[in-house]
Motif scaffolding. Sequence first.
Motif, short mmCIF file in Angstrom:
data_model
loop_
_atom_site.label_atom_id
_atom_site.label_comp_id
_atom_site.label_asym_id
_atom_site.label_seq_id
_atom_site.Cartn_x
_atom_site.Cartn_y
_atom_site.Cartn_z
N ILE A 1 -53.69 -129.06 0.81
CA ILE A 1 -54.56 -128.21 -0.32
C ILE A 1 -54.90 -129.28 -1.73
CG2 ILE A 1 -54.39 -126.44 -1.73
CD1 ILE A 1 -52.29 -125.17 0.11
N ASN A 2 -53.94 -129.92 -2.11
CA ASN A 2 -54.23 -130.69 -3.29
C ASN A 2 -55.27 -131.82 -3.00
OD1 ASN A 2 -52.35 -129.09 -4.70
ND2 ASN A 2 -50.54 -130.77 -4.54
N LYS A 3 -55.38 -132.38 -2.09
CA LYS A 3 -56.26 -133.37 -1.47
C LYS A 3 -57.74 -132.63 -1.25
CE LYS A 3 -54.05 -136.80 1.47
NZ LYS A 3 -53.79 -137.34 2.77
N ASN A 4 -57.85 -131.29 -1.03
CA ASN A 4 -59.03 -130.61 -0.77
C ASN A 4 -59.33 -130.48 -2.57
OD1 ASN A 4 -60.23 -129.87 2.13
ND2 ASN A 4 -57.88 -130.12 1.94
N LEU A 5 -58.58 -129.79 -3.27
CA LEU A 5 -58.84 -129.41 -4.65
C LEU A 5 -59.33 -130.61 -5.57
CD1 LEU A 5 -55.78 -126.98 -5.56
CD2 LEU A 5 -58.34 -126.49 -4.64
N SER A 6 -58.61 -131.76 -5.28
CA SER A 6 -59.12 -133.10 -5.86
C SER A 6 -60.54 -133.38 -5.59
CB SER A 6 -58.17 -134.21 -5.23
OG SER A 6 -58.63 -135.31 -6.12
N ALA A 7 -60.82 -133.12 -4.41
CA ALA A 7 -62.39 -133.35 -4.14
C ALA A 7 -63.19 -132.43 -4.63
CB ALA A 7 -62.43 -133.01 -2.41
N ILE A 8 -62.89 -131.08 -4.74
CA ILE A 8 -63.76 -130.13 -5.47
C ILE A 8 -63.79 -130.52 -7.13
CG2 ILE A 8 -63.93 -127.66 -6.02
CD1 ILE A 8 -62.46 -127.31 -3.28
N ARG A 9 -62.71 -131.03 -7.56
CA ARG A 9 -62.91 -131.21 -9.04
C ARG A 9 -63.81 -132.35 -9.31
NH1 ARG A 9 -57.14 -129.91 -8.99
NH2 ARG A 9 -56.51 -131.89 -8.54
N LYS A 10 -63.73 -133.19 -8.41
CA LYS A 10 -64.74 -134.49 -8.58
C LYS A 10 -66.20 -134.11 -8.10
CE LYS A 10 -61.89 -138.15 -8.86
NZ LYS A 10 -62.05 -139.04 -9.96
N TRP A 11 -66.42 -133.12 -7.30
CA TRP A 11 -67.67 -132.79 -7.13
C TRP A 11 -68.14 -132.01 -8.34
CZ3 TRP A 11 -69.48 -127.43 -5.68
CH2 TRP A 11 -70.66 -127.47 -4.90
N LEU A 12 -67.50 -130.97 -8.97
CA LEU A 12 -67.85 -130.16 -10.10
C LEU A 12 -68.24 -130.76 -11.04
CD1 LEU A 12 -65.47 -127.09 -9.48
CD2 LEU A 12 -67.91 -127.11 -9.27
N ASN A 13 -67.17 -132.10 -11.51
CA ASN A 13 -67.28 -132.95 -12.56
C ASN A 13 -68.63 -133.58 -12.86
OD1 ASN A 13 -65.44 -133.06 -14.78
ND2 ASN A 13 -63.92 -133.88 -12.87
N MET A 14 -69.01 -133.95 -11.42
CA MET A 14 -70.39 -134.73 -11.21
C MET A 14 -71.67 -133.81 -11.63
SD MET A 14 -72.35 -135.74 -7.51
CE MET A 14 -72.50 -134.13 -7.34
N TYR A 15 -71.49 -132.39 -11.52
CA TYR A 15 -72.56 -131.66 -11.59
C TYR A 15 -72.28 -131.22 -13.11
CZ TYR A 15 -74.38 -131.05 -7.32
OH TYR A 15 -75.08 -130.98 -5.92
N ARG A 16 -71.12 -131.22 -13.55
CA ARG A 16 -70.62 -130.95 -15.07
C ARG A 16 -71.60 -132.01 -16.25
NH1 ARG A 16 -67.56 -127.76 -18.45
NH2 ARG A 16 -66.83 -128.74 -20.35
N ARG A 17 -71.48 -133.11 -15.54
CA ARG A 17 -72.06 -134.48 -16.25
C ARG A 17 -73.57 -134.31 -16.23
NH1 ARG A 17 -68.29 -137.49 -13.62
NH2 ARG A 17 -69.58 -138.20 -11.88
N LYS A 18 -74.23 -133.71 -15.20
CA LYS A 18 -75.68 -133.61 -15.21
C LYS A 18 -75.91 -132.15 -15.76
CE LYS A 18 -76.24 -135.62 -10.56
NZ LYS A 18 -76.43 -135.44 -9.25
N GLY A 19 -75.16 -131.48 -16.39
CA GLY A 19 -75.32 -130.18 -17.05
C GLY A 19 -75.58 -128.93 -16.13
N ALA A 20 -75.11 -129.11 -14.71
CA ALA A 20 -75.54 -128.09 -13.89
C ALA A 20 -74.35 -127.05 -13.73
CB ALA A 20 -75.83 -128.55 -12.46
#
Length: 284
Positions: A56-75
């Motif tokens: 579960i934690n491996k999956n959650l880590s990937a989602i956090r990275k993915w959301l961080n990418m969009y957060r940096r883009k302002g999305a």
Amino acid sequence: MSENTIYEYIGAINRFGIWFEELTGQSLNISLLKESDPLDYRTYLVHTKKLVPKTINKNLSAIRKWLNMYRRKGAWQYDIKIPDIKEQKKLRAPKWLEPEAIAAILYAISQEKNDFLQARDRCILYFELYRGIRIGESTDLQMDDVILTQGKQRVIIREGKGNKYAEIDINGSRKLIGAIQEWISIRSKSRFASSPFFFISTRSGEVTNGAVEKMVDRIRKRSHVIFTTHQLRHTFIHDYERETKDLRLTHEAARHTDINTTLLYTQPTQKEVSAFYQILENKY
């Protein structure tokens, strides 16, 4: 990131996308994602998929990275709060030493030809074996922390594990007090005798981690016993529990924060189980 990590993260986002599509009927798109969706997915992995925390934690880590990418883009405008699942670690019974191993270790110390090292090493190991004093607590001891006044003989631990203060009663411990007195006598002849530390080395006014490692290595080679100094503390607690059969007293002597840690020492060894079976065999 490594190719393997990238591959795992892409797989995790794809699985998140499948869940989202099954839930909403739409393909995963950051503009459609609600703030609660990542947490809902976490709940789904725990209660519906029933995956182990590590997965579960491996999956959650990937989602956090993915959301961080969009957060940096302002999305993605929300804070990313997707906590990992705490892993329940199985506590194992500590490894204590059998009497024959202890005998070999003590004999190996007696064979040390350097009087300074013999007296110091014996005293350090006796602190663990007869009172469960951790090696770090021993090397931190000051001269004023070891009190040999008749009737008030004790060792003061000023900052033990968890910065806890403790006074260890050593009244009546003939072997330990004898080892302390012998060490003090030999220590007084050292060029570092004025050091405030109770234990010193041949090269400085204190005992370093390196000196402890060398001590253990010397004794291992001579005794042919692979051991750690902490196993002597484990042996003290194990023997204390077996002799007193009192968990409260053992907890106090071990200076454990959690009594569940002390409970681990009540687990029988295979040798003890076999001995019990033999008693039954002979009883009826």
